[in-house]
Scaffold this motif. Structure first.
Motif, short mmCIF file in Angstrom:
data_model
loop_
_atom_site.label_atom_id
_atom_site.label_comp_id
_atom_site.label_asym_id
_atom_site.label_seq_id
_atom_site.Cartn_x
_atom_site.Cartn_y
_atom_site.Cartn_z
N ILE A 82 0.87 -1.13 0.22
CA ILE A 82 -0.17 -0.06 0.03
C ILE A 82 0.95 1.31 -0.02
O ILE A 82 0.54 2.38 -0.93
N GLU A 83 1.88 1.20 0.82
CA GLU A 83 2.87 2.52 0.91
C GLU A 83 3.71 2.70 -0.20
O GLU A 83 3.72 3.76 -0.71
N ALA A 84 4.12 1.55 -0.96
CA ALA A 84 5.00 1.89 -2.13
C ALA A 84 4.09 2.30 -3.25
O ALA A 84 4.48 3.02 -3.96
N SER A 85 3.02 1.53 -3.39
CA SER A 85 1.98 2.01 -4.49
C SER A 85 1.66 3.38 -4.24
O SER A 85 1.48 4.18 -5.35
N ILE A 94 3.33 4.76 -13.18
CA ILE A 94 2.18 4.09 -13.85
C ILE A 94 1.63 2.96 -12.93
O ILE A 94 0.47 2.76 -13.04
N VAL A 95 2.33 2.54 -12.49
CA VAL A 95 1.85 1.01 -11.46
C VAL A 95 1.21 1.52 -10.32
O VAL A 95 0.03 1.17 -10.10
N GLY A 96 1.66 2.62 -9.47
CA GLY A 96 0.85 3.14 -8.56
C GLY A 96 -0.58 3.83 -8.98
O GLY A 96 -1.63 3.68 -8.53
N ARG A 97 -0.34 4.67 -10.35
CA ARG A 97 -1.94 5.16 -10.66
C ARG A 97 -2.81 4.16 -11.20
O ARG A 97 -3.94 4.28 -11.10
N ILE A 99 -2.96 1.00 -10.06
CA ILE A 99 -3.44 0.41 -8.82
C ILE A 99 -4.54 1.21 -8.20
O ILE A 99 -5.79 0.53 -7.90
N TRP A 100 -4.32 2.45 -8.07
CA TRP A 100 -5.02 3.20 -7.19
C TRP A 100 -6.36 3.52 -7.96
O TRP A 100 -7.28 4.09 -7.36
N HIS A 101 -6.29 3.75 -9.40
CA HIS A 101 -7.37 4.01 -10.25
C HIS A 101 -8.38 2.95 -10.13
O HIS A 101 -9.41 3.33 -9.73
N PHE A 102 -8.02 1.66 -10.04
CA PHE A 102 -9.02 0.51 -9.89
C PHE A 102 -9.43 0.50 -8.40
O PHE A 102 -10.48 0.08 -8.12
N VAL A 103 -8.67 0.81 -7.54
CA VAL A 103 -9.04 0.63 -5.87
C VAL A 103 -10.26 1.86 -5.90
O VAL A 103 -11.33 1.48 -5.16
N HIS A 104 -10.45 2.90 -6.64
CA HIS A 104 -11.23 3.89 -6.37
C HIS A 104 -12.64 3.82 -7.37
O HIS A 104 -13.42 4.57 -7.59
N HIS A 105 -12.04 2.92 -8.61
CA HIS A 105 -13.14 2.75 -9.41
C HIS A 105 -13.45 1.36 -9.73
O HIS A 105 -13.69 1.06 -11.05
N THR A 106 -13.29 0.64 -8.92
CA THR A 106 -14.09 -0.72 -8.90
C THR A 106 -15.43 -0.91 -9.26
O THR A 106 -16.12 -0.29 -8.72
N PRO A 107 -15.77 -1.49 -10.33
CA PRO A 107 -16.88 -1.83 -10.79
C PRO A 107 -17.95 -2.63 -9.91
O PRO A 107 -19.21 -2.66 -9.71
#
Length: 110
Positions: A82-85, A94-97, A99-107
């Motif tokens: 979590i911290e590294a991402s 790109i990896v962090g973006r 990961i966190w895009h799908f955390v906040h936009h999960t369908p």
């Protein structure tokens, strides 16, 4: 998510109290929506040192709610991911973006 519900409630209350409008443009009665916790709001990772942590999911305003589903070394690894991402996301990586895009936009909301 919660902010949208709050803003829509403010707009509805403004129409009802200050403008005297009691129905929507479709004829439905204007009523504030009930507030709810957005997906993920009841998830907590708590650090217990460099090699230990616990993760609670499903917590809400009720005391002792939630379920401790990961603890010990696996949770310490989860905490490091979590911290590294998040750091990578803040650095526009790109990896962090991703990961966190799908955390906040999960369908799917579990």
């Amino acid at each position: 998510e919660e902010a949208i519900v709050a803003i829509k409630n403010i707009e509805k209350i403004d129409k009802i109290v200050f403008r005297g409008i009691k129905t929507s443009h479709m004829g439905y009665p204007l009523e504030p929506a009930t507030m709810h916790w957005p997906w993920g709001a009841g998830m907590f990772a708590t650090s217990l040192g460099p090699d230990d942590a616990c993760f609670v999911a499903g917590a809400n305003w009720v005391k002792n709610s939630g379920l401790m589903c990961v603890w010990g070394s696996p949770c310490a690894v989860q905490k490091e991911i979590i911290e590294a991402s998040k750091v990578d996301e803040c650095a526009f990586g790109i990896v962090g973006r991703l990961i966190w895009h799908f955390v906040h936009h999960t369908p799917v909301h579990l």
